[in-house]
Write an enzyme that holds these catalytic residues in place. Structure first.
Site, PDB file in Angstrom:
ATOM      1  N   SER A 135       0.859  -1.176   0.000  1.00 41.44           N
ATOM      2  CA  SER A 135       0.000   0.000   0.000  1.00 41.44           C
ATOM      3  C   SER A 135       0.901   1.233   0.000  1.00 41.44           C
ATOM      4  CB  SER A 135      -0.891  -0.031   1.249  1.00 41.44           C
ATOM      5  OG  SER A 135      -1.601   1.177   1.382  1.00 41.44           O
ATOM      6  N   LYS A 161      -1.211  -0.968  -4.339  1.00 41.89           N
ATOM      7  CA  LYS A 161      -2.380  -0.127  -4.017  1.00 41.89           C
ATOM      8  C   LYS A 161      -1.871   1.285  -3.833  1.00 41.89           C
ATOM      9  CE  LYS A 161      -4.797   0.355   0.360  1.00 41.89           C
ATOM     10  NZ  LYS A 161      -5.552  -0.368   1.401  1.00 41.89           N
ATOM     11  N   LYS A 163      -2.834   5.218  -2.555  1.00 42.79           N
ATOM     12  CA  LYS A 163      -3.783   6.040  -1.811  1.00 42.79           C
ATOM     13  C   LYS A 163      -4.150   7.239  -2.673  1.00 42.79           C
ATOM     14  CE  LYS A 163      -3.867   3.956   2.273  1.00 42.79           C
ATOM     15  NZ  LYS A 163      -5.123   3.487   2.883  1.00 42.79           N
ATOM     16  N   ASP A 188      -7.177   3.384  -3.024  1.00 42.23           N
ATOM     17  CA  ASP A 188      -7.884   3.480  -1.740  1.00 42.23           C
ATOM     18  C   ASP A 188      -8.079   4.951  -1.391  1.00 42.23           C
ATOM     19  OD1 ASP A 188      -8.945   3.203   0.788  1.00 42.23           O
ATOM     20  OD2 ASP A 188      -7.214   2.169   1.650  1.00 42.23           O
ATOM     21  N   GLU A 213     -11.262   1.247  -3.411  1.00 42.99           N
ATOM     22  CA  GLU A 213     -11.546   1.005  -2.001  1.00 42.99           C
ATOM     23  C   GLU A 213     -12.114   2.251  -1.319  1.00 42.99           C
ATOM     24  OE1 GLU A 213      -8.088  -0.608  -0.037  1.00 42.99           O
ATOM     25  OE2 GLU A 213      -8.974  -0.483   1.960  1.00 42.99           O
ATOM     26  N   ASP A 238     -13.990  -0.915   3.151  1.00 46.54           N
ATOM     27  CA  ASP A 238     -13.070  -1.112   4.279  1.00 46.54           C
ATOM     28  C   ASP A 238     -13.760  -0.502   5.506  1.00 46.54           C
ATOM     29  OD1 ASP A 238     -11.056  -0.804   6.204  1.00 46.54           O
ATOM     30  OD2 ASP A 238      -9.560   0.024   4.869  1.00 46.54           O
ATOM     31  N   LYS A 262     -10.382  -6.603   7.997  1.00 45.54           N
ATOM     32  CA  LYS A 262      -9.355  -6.310   9.005  1.00 45.54           C
ATOM     33  C   LYS A 262      -9.941  -6.761  10.331  1.00 45.54           C
ATOM     34  CE  LYS A 262      -7.567  -2.093   6.826  1.00 45.54           C
ATOM     35  NZ  LYS A 262      -7.603  -0.613   6.846  1.00 45.54           N
ATOM     36  N   GLY A 290      -4.501  -4.049   6.029  1.00 45.84           N
ATOM     37  CA  GLY A 290      -3.430  -3.873   7.013  1.00 45.84           C
ATOM     38  C   GLY A 290      -3.570  -2.545   7.712  1.00 45.84           C
TER      39      GLY A 290
HETATM   40  O1  OSB Z   1      -7.154   2.096   4.642  1.00 48.51           O
HETATM   41  O2  OSB Z   1      -6.175   0.269   4.327  1.00 48.51           O
HETATM   42  C1  OSB Z   1      -6.206   1.369   4.878  1.00 48.51           C
HETATM   43  C2  OSB Z   1      -3.026   1.946   6.940  1.00 48.51           C
HETATM   44  C3  OSB Z   1      -3.554   2.548   8.059  1.00 48.51           C
HETATM   45  C4  OSB Z   1      -4.903   2.793   8.104  1.00 48.51           C
HETATM   46  C5  OSB Z   1      -5.729   2.416   7.048  1.00 48.51           C
HETATM   47  C6  OSB Z   1      -5.220   1.793   5.934  1.00 48.51           C
HETATM   48  C7  OSB Z   1      -3.832   1.579   5.864  1.00 48.51           C
HETATM   49  C8  OSB Z   1      -3.158   0.993   4.711  1.00 48.51           C
HETATM   50  C9  OSB Z   1      -1.825   0.321   4.965  1.00 48.51           C
HETATM   51  O3  OSB Z   1      -3.556   1.061   3.584  1.00 48.51           O
HETATM   52  C10 OSB Z   1      -1.854  -1.146   4.800  1.00 48.51           C
HETATM   53  C11 OSB Z   1      -0.610  -1.823   5.335  1.00 48.51           C
HETATM   54  O4  OSB Z   1      -0.576  -2.150   6.537  1.00 48.51           O
HETATM   55  O5  OSB Z   1       0.316  -2.024   4.573  1.00 48.51           O
HETATM   56 MG    MG Z   2      -8.418   1.032   3.273  1.00 50.55          MG
END
Ligand code: OSB
Ligand code: MG
Length: 368
Positions: A135, A161, A163, A188, A213, A238, A262, A290
């Protein structure tokens, strides 16, 4: 099992590089490590609540409060037959699912150690290795993003992925797709759009993304259904999914076609398992999200992602994607083929590096 004592550690872990999402930028990852003593064994759990209420309303402080004043006193010195029994005993605590999930994880760890079974075996996982991706946070520019993505691809990650947030979305995704036409790519938004502003995301529909996402607010389940009707790319939820009931209702109303699971967000592995089963039965793909976990939470995510319905790569990267130093002795690494090996020792299968734990501890408390 009977819990004799619980120690809580507020950890502040320096990230190797700042992580920026639509809700903020962080240079450290804070979390609560739970150390549970029962039957002569020690179990660990990670509560993924962050310092700020950006992803969820829960924070380190609210979770600390709920754990110390409600959850731990409810179960201390009581007989707990199983993680499911723990859920029953703490059912009167509404919400605060990350707090609950952290304590439940430690109970799973002890259950595994008592039975000599790995968490993967306890959950019914069917794989030794799971497909993973990375991510990538918001970068300075599309060019900078392409560079960062290139770095992860050269390390062997097969799924990326990115952001996104308003104004930092279509150009970014197009740049990555143009440069790497063959990769598995997804975005995401962490709830950064409204139903009307999300129309600007329409060009994403021609980029062959795995999924989009959480474009809308956590409580916008119904509006996600309108949005999904306008997109051919699957919408994945999510933040909106807190329970198996939400998952069922979201699928029934067509609010998404994929679910990010999660354990922390849904109150623990028990509920994660129910959501997995519900989706598997309906042929709905799920994947393991994650929360920048330490080695403790990462071990739990790997065990969860080994279940058969997790058919998309998880946000579970190698330790060195996040941390120079971790609190577990074992560091998770990437195998060829973009997989990570699921721990096989009893329980979570990790041991704590006490010196590292001490270095990252900002506050601690013991309850007995
Ligand atoms: O939205 O998936 C998410 C990290 C912190 C809070 C929310 C998210 C995330 C990530 C990181 O996208 C995922 C990872 O642990 O690699
Ligand atoms: Mg997410």
């Amino acid at each position: 099992m009977k819990i004799e004592r619980v120690a809580l550690y507020h950890l502040s872990m320096p990230l190797r590089s700042p992580f920026e999402t639509s809700f903020g930028r962080s240079e450290t990852r804070d979390c609560i490590l739970l150390e549970v003593f029962a039957e002569g064994l020690t179990g660990y759990g990670e509560c993924v609540a962050d310092r700020d209420p950006g992803y969820s309303y829960e924070t380190i402080k609210t979770a600390w409060h709920i754990l110390c004043d409600f959850l731990i006193p409810t179960v201390l010195h009581q007989q707990i037959a199983s993680p499911a029994d723990f859920q029953k005993q703490t059912a009167a605590v509404r919400g605060h699912r990350m707090a609950k999930a952290g304590l439940e994880m430690a109970i799973w760890d002890i259950e595994g150690k008592l039975k000599g079974k790995s968490l993967r075996e306890l959950l019914g996982g069917t794989r030794d290795q799971v497909d993973v991706g990375v991510s990538v946070g918001i970068q300075e520019s599309p060019q900078a993003l392409v560079k960062v993505v290139e770095g992860y691809l050269s390390q062997g990650y097969g799924r990326i992925k990115i952001k996104i947030k308003p104004g930092r979305d279509v150009a970014e995704a197009e740049a990555v797709r143009r440069t790497f036409p063959g990769i598995q790519l997804q975005v995401d938004a962490n709830s950064a759009y409204s139903l009307s502003s999300a129309t600007s995301l329409k060009p994403l529909d021609s980029l062959n993304l795995l999924l989009i996402e959480q474009p809308l607010d956590e409580d916008d389940l119904w509006d996600h259904h309108y949005l999904q009707a306008q997109f051919t790319t699957p919408i994945c939820l999510d933040e909106s999914i807190h329970t198996a009931r939400h998952a069922r209702q979201a699928l029934e109303m067509g609010a998404c076609r994929v679910i990010n699971i999660k354990a922390g967000r849904v109150g623990g592995l028990s509920e994660a398992l129910v959501i997995h089963n519900l989706c598997w039965f309906q042929n709905i793909p799920v994947w393991c999200g994650g929360m920048l976990e330490t080695g403790v939470g990462r071990a739990s995510n790997l065990a969860l992602a080994s279940l058969p319905g997790f058919t998309l790569p998880g946000d579970i990267s190698a330790t060195d994607r996040y941390y120079l130093e971790d609190i577990t002795e074992y560091r998770f690494s990437l195998n060829p083929g973009s997989t990570i090996t699921v721990p096989s020792l009893p329980g979570l299968g990790v041991t704590i590096d006490r010196q590292a734990l001490q270095r990252f501890t900002k506050a601690q408390l013991s309850l007995s």
